[in-house]
Design a protein around this motif. Structure first.
Motif, PDB file in Angstrom:
ATOM      1  N   VAL A 194      25.814 -58.832  58.216  1.00  0.00           N
ATOM      2  CA  VAL A 194      26.618 -57.820  57.512  1.00  0.00           C
ATOM      3  C   VAL A 194      26.783 -56.543  58.337  1.00  0.00           C
ATOM      4  O   VAL A 194      27.903 -56.045  58.498  1.00  0.00           O
ATOM      5  CB  VAL A 194      26.001 -57.511  56.131  1.00  0.00           C
ATOM      6  CG1 VAL A 194      26.687 -56.311  55.491  1.00  0.00           C
ATOM      7  CG2 VAL A 194      26.132 -58.736  55.220  1.00  0.00           C
ATOM      8  N   PRO A 195      25.711 -55.961  58.899  1.00  0.00           N
ATOM      9  CA  PRO A 195      25.902 -54.784  59.759  1.00  0.00           C
ATOM     10  C   PRO A 195      26.801 -55.056  60.961  1.00  0.00           C
ATOM     11  O   PRO A 195      27.537 -54.167  61.400  1.00  0.00           O
ATOM     12  CB  PRO A 195      24.473 -54.437  60.207  1.00  0.00           C
ATOM     13  CG  PRO A 195      23.594 -55.006  59.154  1.00  0.00           C
ATOM     14  CD  PRO A 195      24.281 -56.253  58.694  1.00  0.00           C
ATOM     15  N   GLY A 248      39.284 -45.695  49.597  1.00  0.00           N
ATOM     16  CA  GLY A 248      39.266 -46.519  48.393  1.00  0.00           C
ATOM     17  C   GLY A 248      39.561 -47.967  48.650  1.00  0.00           C
ATOM     18  O   GLY A 248      39.220 -48.812  47.858  1.00  0.00           O
ATOM     19  N   GLN A 249      40.220 -48.303  49.772  1.00  0.00           N
ATOM     20  CA  GLN A 249      40.544 -49.702  50.040  1.00  0.00           C
ATOM     21  C   GLN A 249      39.394 -50.439  50.706  1.00  0.00           C
ATOM     22  O   GLN A 249      39.437 -51.642  50.876  1.00  0.00           O
ATOM     23  CB  GLN A 249      41.786 -49.797  50.935  1.00  0.00           C
ATOM     24  CG  GLN A 249      43.051 -49.323  50.235  1.00  0.00           C
ATOM     25  CD  GLN A 249      44.274 -49.544  51.079  1.00  0.00           C
ATOM     26  OE1 GLN A 249      44.230 -50.189  52.121  1.00  0.00           O
ATOM     27  NE2 GLN A 249      45.404 -49.022  50.638  1.00  0.00           N
ATOM     28  N   ASP A 250      38.388 -49.686  51.103  1.00  0.00           N
ATOM     29  CA  ASP A 250      37.296 -50.287  51.842  1.00  0.00           C
ATOM     30  C   ASP A 250      36.121 -50.670  50.969  1.00  0.00           C
ATOM     31  O   ASP A 250      35.108 -51.145  51.448  1.00  0.00           O
ATOM     32  CB  ASP A 250      36.816 -49.282  52.895  1.00  0.00           C
ATOM     33  CG  ASP A 250      36.369 -49.968  54.164  1.00  0.00           C
ATOM     34  OD1 ASP A 250      36.769 -51.119  54.368  1.00  0.00           O
ATOM     35  OD2 ASP A 250      35.629 -49.343  54.931  1.00  0.00           O
ATOM     36  N   ALA A 251      36.243 -50.476  49.677  1.00  0.00           N
ATOM     37  CA  ALA A 251      35.107 -50.718  48.794  1.00  0.00           C
ATOM     38  C   ALA A 251      35.306 -51.981  47.978  1.00  0.00           C
ATOM     39  O   ALA A 251      36.411 -52.338  47.624  1.00  0.00           O
ATOM     40  CB  ALA A 251      34.932 -49.537  47.850  1.00  0.00           C
ATOM     41  N   ALA A 252      34.212 -52.642  47.688  1.00  0.00           N
ATOM     42  CA  ALA A 252      34.251 -53.804  46.818  1.00  0.00           C
ATOM     43  C   ALA A 252      34.387 -53.337  45.379  1.00  0.00           C
ATOM     44  O   ALA A 252      33.994 -52.224  45.036  1.00  0.00           O
ATOM     45  CB  ALA A 252      32.972 -54.616  46.996  1.00  0.00           C
ATOM     46  N   PRO A 253      34.968 -54.149  44.489  1.00  0.00           N
ATOM     47  CA  PRO A 253      35.123 -53.752  43.099  1.00  0.00           C
ATOM     48  C   PRO A 253      33.795 -53.350  42.486  1.00  0.00           C
ATOM     49  O   PRO A 253      32.790 -54.038  42.639  1.00  0.00           O
ATOM     50  CB  PRO A 253      35.682 -55.036  42.446  1.00  0.00           C
ATOM     51  CG  PRO A 253      36.324 -55.778  43.565  1.00  0.00           C
ATOM     52  CD  PRO A 253      35.514 -55.472  44.772  1.00  0.00           C
ATOM     53  N   ALA A 313      29.674 -52.413  52.966  1.00  0.00           N
ATOM     54  CA  ALA A 313      28.773 -53.460  53.450  1.00  0.00           C
ATOM     55  C   ALA A 313      29.136 -54.833  52.901  1.00  0.00           C
ATOM     56  O   ALA A 313      29.050 -55.832  53.615  1.00  0.00           O
ATOM     57  CB  ALA A 313      27.334 -53.107  53.088  1.00  0.00           C
ATOM     58  N   VAL A 314      29.528 -54.887  51.629  1.00  0.00           N
ATOM     59  CA  VAL A 314      29.786 -56.186  51.005  1.00  0.00           C
ATOM     60  C   VAL A 314      31.268 -56.544  51.015  1.00  0.00           C
ATOM     61  O   VAL A 314      31.678 -57.519  50.401  1.00  0.00           O
ATOM     62  CB  VAL A 314      29.261 -56.220  49.550  1.00  0.00           C
ATOM     63  CG1 VAL A 314      27.775 -55.934  49.511  1.00  0.00           C
ATOM     64  CG2 VAL A 314      30.031 -55.233  48.664  1.00  0.00           C
ATOM     65  N   ARG A 315      32.063 -55.760  51.723  1.00  0.00           N
ATOM     66  CA  ARG A 315      33.507 -55.983  51.714  1.00  0.00           C
ATOM     67  C   ARG A 315      33.876 -57.395  52.182  1.00  0.00           C
ATOM     68  O   ARG A 315      34.789 -58.012  51.640  1.00  0.00           O
ATOM     69  CB  ARG A 315      34.190 -54.935  52.596  1.00  0.00           C
ATOM     70  CG  ARG A 315      35.708 -55.047  52.644  1.00  0.00           C
ATOM     71  CD  ARG A 315      36.329 -54.918  51.278  1.00  0.00           C
ATOM     72  NE  ARG A 315      37.787 -54.946  51.345  1.00  0.00           N
ATOM     73  CZ  ARG A 315      38.579 -55.192  50.306  1.00  0.00           C
ATOM     74  NH1 ARG A 315      38.055 -55.419  49.111  1.00  0.00           N
ATOM     75  NH2 ARG A 315      39.877 -55.190  50.444  1.00  0.00           N
ATOM     76  N   GLY A 316      33.157 -57.911  53.193  1.00  0.00           N
ATOM     77  CA  GLY A 316      33.476 -59.255  53.674  1.00  0.00           C
ATOM     78  C   GLY A 316      33.317 -60.305  52.592  1.00  0.00           C
ATOM     79  O   GLY A 316      34.168 -61.188  52.436  1.00  0.00           O
ATOM     80  N   GLY A 368      36.359 -57.945  60.831  1.00  0.00           N
ATOM     81  CA  GLY A 368      34.979 -58.056  61.286  1.00  0.00           C
ATOM     82  C   GLY A 368      34.029 -58.398  60.161  1.00  0.00           C
ATOM     83  O   GLY A 368      33.175 -59.279  60.287  1.00  0.00           O
ATOM     84  N   ARG A 369      34.178 -57.691  59.027  1.00  0.00           N
ATOM     85  CA  ARG A 369      33.289 -57.950  57.894  1.00  0.00           C
ATOM     86  C   ARG A 369      33.556 -59.307  57.270  1.00  0.00           C
ATOM     87  O   ARG A 369      32.632 -59.990  56.812  1.00  0.00           O
ATOM     88  CB  ARG A 369      33.432 -56.827  56.863  1.00  0.00           C
ATOM     89  CG  ARG A 369      32.658 -55.566  57.240  1.00  0.00           C
ATOM     90  CD  ARG A 369      33.117 -54.373  56.461  1.00  0.00           C
ATOM     91  NE  ARG A 369      34.474 -53.981  56.856  1.00  0.00           N
ATOM     92  CZ  ARG A 369      35.164 -53.012  56.260  1.00  0.00           C
ATOM     93  NH1 ARG A 369      34.635 -52.362  55.240  1.00  0.00           N
ATOM     94  NH2 ARG A 369      36.367 -52.698  56.689  1.00  0.00           N
ATOM     95  N   LEU A 370      34.815 -59.729  57.272  1.00  0.00           N
ATOM     96  CA  LEU A 370      35.120 -61.063  56.769  1.00  0.00           C
ATOM     97  C   LEU A 370      34.457 -62.126  57.641  1.00  0.00           C
ATOM     98  O   LEU A 370      33.823 -63.063  57.140  1.00  0.00           O
ATOM     99  CB  LEU A 370      36.631 -61.274  56.730  1.00  0.00           C
ATOM    100  CG  LEU A 370      37.089 -62.693  56.358  1.00  0.00           C
ATOM    101  CD1 LEU A 370      36.590 -63.079  54.975  1.00  0.00           C
ATOM    102  CD2 LEU A 370      38.597 -62.812  56.441  1.00  0.00           C
ATOM    103  N   GLN A 371      34.603 -61.979  58.956  1.00  0.00           N
ATOM    104  CA  GLN A 371      34.010 -62.965  59.862  1.00  0.00           C
ATOM    105  C   GLN A 371      32.485 -62.978  59.756  1.00  0.00           C
ATOM    106  O   GLN A 371      31.862 -64.039  59.771  1.00  0.00           O
ATOM    107  CB  GLN A 371      34.437 -62.663  61.312  1.00  0.00           C
ATOM    108  CG  GLN A 371      35.936 -62.779  61.577  1.00  0.00           C
ATOM    109  CD  GLN A 371      36.427 -64.213  61.599  1.00  0.00           C
ATOM    110  OE1 GLN A 371      35.718 -65.141  61.239  1.00  0.00           O
ATOM    111  NE2 GLN A 371      37.677 -64.411  62.007  1.00  0.00           N
ATOM    112  N   SER A 372      31.877 -61.800  59.631  1.00  0.00           N
ATOM    113  CA  SER A 372      30.420 -61.768  59.518  1.00  0.00           C
ATOM    114  C   SER A 372      29.964 -62.329  58.176  1.00  0.00           C
ATOM    115  O   SER A 372      28.913 -62.976  58.094  1.00  0.00           O
ATOM    116  CB  SER A 372      29.900 -60.340  59.699  1.00  0.00           C
ATOM    117  OG  SER A 372      30.339 -59.491  58.659  1.00  0.00           O
ATOM    118  N   GLY A 373      30.746 -62.107  57.107  1.00  0.00           N
ATOM    119  CA  GLY A 373      30.416 -62.691  55.816  1.00  0.00           C
ATOM    120  C   GLY A 373      30.418 -64.206  55.875  1.00  0.00           C
ATOM    121  O   GLY A 373      29.501 -64.870  55.355  1.00  0.00           O
TER     122      GLY A 373
END
Length: 413
Positions: A64-65, A201-206, A217-220, A356-361
């Motif tokens: 995740v990081p 605001g677009q970078d946050a998970a619901p 952090a949890v966006r991916g 990046g966060r999607l790929q790491s997720g």
């Protein structure tokens, strides 16, 4: 369809990236085999297992990081920095294994660092590729990368094992040189590959608050859950990852129990050959099939392959080996097409600053699933036996086909 491009047909920055991953991949694949081999020669089996476990654990903890880092700074610098740290870790391991009594704690720590930097590099590298070539050439570029990785997966472990036979520290010195070469190649890329900052605001998970640290952090993972197609594809690929590692372990275990040592080499070569031929196939179909179709075909074929091995498991050894070789080649033949189709889908539908966060997720989910395959197969081999192990893996492949069909809104999405 060529695996490698004619000279000058792709942008200079992509060619530098391609060569850097080729160089670093040789080092990674060589030490992937060398590290457990040397650890077993140096420590007890239980201690050697800790060295290998440290590398796998780092993927889970750093995944995740790594995605956050790739989405918030220059991906060129992230890649070069990760390779530089791996270079240092390799020199450290070389020094440890050159000594008479290497400290186990230090070897585990260096193994952890190496695995962590592999995850960091992977998140940044996968996210950067769509920015290095035009969209019209992306299918060919991704297919060539699959072909490159197939070649590395065949020759890298052979080189690593051969170097261990010469001296236990030698593969790590050679790996350090490959990582150093990668750093120099990456430094030559002219683009900073810096992701655009996300609007507030677009970078946050619901439910986590606009731009909050937890949301970023949890966006991916939230991207995977929010996209129906991605949700179905990733769920299927996680199951197929379990099937992949479980089937390989089961095949090697069956051949080992029957005393056919050469069989392990034959099936490994078949997998590499299938992956290499599949990279050619991916260039032809990867851009034509939807990602759901590609993964569905893979899951259904794998279901048939595992079912066939379940039926044939009790037959004579050489007859079984004669079946295993083409079956495993066919399984790996389909892997590059689904990978390319997914990378194209991500390039077209996922914002540059979130890749990046999607790929790491995805990487974290795969890292969780992969060890479960051998574990499950081992339990079944110790109980009902090989037919049951292959049958359960066939059921898992079939479930993957169901998930990739039902979770997306429509198959052609």
């Amino acid at each position: 369809m060529r695996l490698l491009p004619p000279t000058g047909s792709w942008p200079r920055d992509f060619r530098l990236h391609f060569a850097a991953r080729l160089s670093a991949g040789l080092g990674s694949q060589g030490t992937y085999v060398a590290t457990p081999l040397v650890a077993l020669l140096t420590f007890s089996p239980a201690q050697a297992a800790l060295v290998t476990a440290a590398s796998y654990l780092s993927t889970l903890l750093v995944g995740v990081p790594a995605g956050l880092l790739a989405d918030h700074t220059s991906r060129r610098r992230v890649m070069a920095g990760a390779e530089a740290v791996q270079l240092i870790a390799m020199l450290g391991l070389a020094g440890c294994f050159a000594s008479a009594s290497p400290p186990l704690a230090l070897v585990c720590a260096l193994s952890f660092v190496n695995g962590a930097m592999f995850a960091v590099f992977g998140a940044a590298s996968s996210s950067a590729v769509p920015d290095l070539v035009d969209r019209s050439e992306l299918t060919g570029a991704l297919s060539a990368m699959q072909g490159r990785d197939a070649v590395i997966s065949v020759i890298g472990p052979v080189i690593g094992a051969a170097l261990v036979a010469v001296a236990p520290w030698l593969p790590f010195v050679v790996a350090a040189a490959t990582f150093g070469t990668a750093v120099l190649l990456l430094a030559g890329i002219s683009q900073p590959l810096h992701p655009r900052p996300s609007p507030d605001g677009q970078d946050a998970a619901p439910g986590t608050g606009p731009g909050s640290r937890r949301g970023r952090a949890v966006r991916g993972f939230s991207l995977i859950l929010a996209q129906p197609v991605l949700r179905g594809v990733v769920a299927a690929q996680v199951l197929l990852s379990l099937v992949l590692t479980g089937s390989f372990f089961t095949v090697i275990a069956v051949l080992s129990q029957r005393g056919v040592v050469i069989g392990s080499g034959a099936v490994t070569a078949a997998m590499g050959a299938g992956l290499l031929l599949g990279s050619v196939l991916a260039g032809r179909v990867g851009g034509r099939w939807s990602v759901t179709h590609a993964v569905l075909v893979q899951a259904l074929v794998w279901t048939g392959c595992m079912g066939l091995l379940a039926l044939w498991a009790p037959v004579a050894t050489w007859s079984l080996l004669a079946l295993m070789v083409p079956v495993l080649a066919l399984m790996w033949l389909l892997v590059p097409a689904s990978r390319v189709a997914l990378e194209l889908w991500i390039a077209d539908r996922v914002a540059r600053e979130e890749r990046g966060r999607l790929q790491s997720g995805r990487g974290v989910l795969m890292a969780v699933a992969s060890p479960l395959g051998p574990t499950l197969s081992g339990l079944l081999l110790a109980g009902p036996g090989a037919p049951a192990a292959f049958a359960v893996l066939a059921a898992a492949s079939l479930l993957a086909a169901v998930l990739v069909t039902l979770l997306p809104r429509s198959l052609g999405s």
